[in-house]
Motif scaffolding. Structure first.
Motif, PDB file in Angstrom:
ATOM      1  N   ALA A  27       7.744  -1.423   2.242  1.00  0.00           N
ATOM      2  CA  ALA A  27       7.533  -0.112   1.621  1.00  0.00           C
ATOM      3  C   ALA A  27       6.076   0.045   1.184  1.00  0.00           C
ATOM      4  CB  ALA A  27       8.474   0.068   0.431  1.00  0.00           C
ATOM      5  N   ALA A  28       5.482  -1.023   0.665  1.00  0.00           N
ATOM      6  CA  ALA A  28       4.080  -0.962   0.235  1.00  0.00           C
ATOM      7  C   ALA A  28       3.162  -0.710   1.432  1.00  0.00           C
ATOM      8  CB  ALA A  28       3.691  -2.251  -0.486  1.00  0.00           C
ATOM      9  N   ALA A  34       0.546   5.484   5.258  1.00  0.00           N
ATOM     10  CA  ALA A  34       0.661   6.931   5.074  1.00  0.00           C
ATOM     11  C   ALA A  34      -0.559   7.481   4.341  1.00  0.00           C
ATOM     12  CB  ALA A  34       1.946   7.268   4.320  1.00  0.00           C
ATOM     13  N   ALA A  35      -1.060   6.755   3.340  1.00  0.00           N
ATOM     14  CA  ALA A  35      -2.246   7.205   2.594  1.00  0.00           C
ATOM     15  C   ALA A  35      -3.476   7.234   3.500  1.00  0.00           C
ATOM     16  CB  ALA A  35      -2.493   6.297   1.387  1.00  0.00           C
ATOM     17  N   ALA A  96      -9.803  -1.423   1.785  1.00  0.00           N
ATOM     18  CA  ALA A  96      -9.349  -2.810   1.888  1.00  0.00           C
ATOM     19  C   ALA A  96      -8.740  -3.281   0.570  1.00  0.00           C
ATOM     20  CB  ALA A  96     -10.503  -3.718   2.302  1.00  0.00           C
ATOM     21  N   ALA A  97      -9.338  -2.908  -0.529  1.00  0.00           N
ATOM     22  CA  ALA A  97      -8.833  -3.310  -1.840  1.00  0.00           C
ATOM     23  C   ALA A  97      -7.463  -2.704  -2.131  1.00  0.00           C
ATOM     24  CB  ALA A  97      -9.828  -2.923  -2.934  1.00  0.00           C
ATOM     25  N   ARG A  98      -7.180  -1.551  -1.535  1.00  0.00           N
ATOM     26  CA  ARG A  98      -5.878  -0.891  -1.734  1.00  0.00           C
ATOM     27  C   ARG A  98      -4.789  -1.469  -0.834  1.00  0.00           C
ATOM     28  NH1 ARG A  98      -6.617   5.524  -1.492  1.00  0.00           N
ATOM     29  NH2 ARG A  98      -4.347   5.347  -1.644  1.00  0.00           N
ATOM     30  N   CYS A  99      -5.168  -2.244   0.168  1.00  0.00           N
ATOM     31  CA  CYS A  99      -4.201  -2.792   1.115  1.00  0.00           C
ATOM     32  C   CYS A  99      -3.282  -3.790   0.407  1.00  0.00           C
ATOM     33  CB  CYS A  99      -4.933  -3.473   2.268  1.00  0.00           C
ATOM     34  SG  CYS A  99      -3.823  -4.166   3.499  1.00  0.00           S
ATOM     35  N   PRO A 100      -1.973  -3.701   0.632  1.00  0.00           N
ATOM     36  CA  PRO A 100      -1.064  -4.660  -0.005  1.00  0.00           C
ATOM     37  C   PRO A 100      -1.413  -6.113   0.322  1.00  0.00           C
ATOM     38  CG  PRO A 100       0.189  -2.858   0.970  1.00  0.00           C
ATOM     39  CD  PRO A 100      -1.242  -2.680   1.408  1.00  0.00           C
ATOM     40  N   GLY A 101      -1.979  -6.371   1.482  1.00  0.00           N
ATOM     41  CA  GLY A 101      -2.336  -7.731   1.870  1.00  0.00           C
ATOM     42  C   GLY A 101      -3.391  -8.360   0.992  1.00  0.00           C
TER      43      GLY A 101
END
Length: 115
Positions: A27-28, A34-35, A96-101
């Motif tokens: 989901a993340a 989507a963002a 990149a900082a927003r990526c769940p990974g």
């Protein structure tokens, strides 16, 4: 400018997660994708199969040497990527900082050569 976000993580971590944790993780990533898409930044993305499915090719004395397995032994493996469009490196780093990974691995950000 385009940037490749390469997602590195311990690929065995997914199997250690409960089904609920896996569902939350998916989901993340769905929300993150989507963002990116809504912002017009997403060019492409994909998840990769585990590194034990990799094959490497190099030339030795002008002849291809094909070997099973990843190029380098490492604790973290590349598990997927996002190709994004961003105005500059700072914007790409923010994505990149927003990526769940980024919460359980490393995101390598690399600019793509322009044609």
């Amino acid at each position: 400018m385009q940037y490749l976000l390469m997602l590195y993580a311990d690929e065995s971590g997914w199997g250690r997660m409960s089904p609920a944790e896996q569902q939350a993780g998916m989901a993340a990533y769905t929300a993150y994708t989507a963002a990116l898409s809504k912002a017009g930044a997403l060019v492409g993305s994909n998840r990769l199969q585990d590194s034990d499915t990799a094959t490497t090719v190099r030339l030795v004395d002008g002849k291809p040497l094909v070997q099973d397995g990843p190029y380098a032994e490492a604790r973290e493996q590349i598990g997927g990527y996002y190709l994004i469009e961003a105005p500059d490196l700072d914007a790409a780093l923010a994505w990149a900082a927003r990526c769940p990974g980024a919460g359980h691995g490393t995101i390598e950000v690399r600019p793509v050569w322009e044609k």
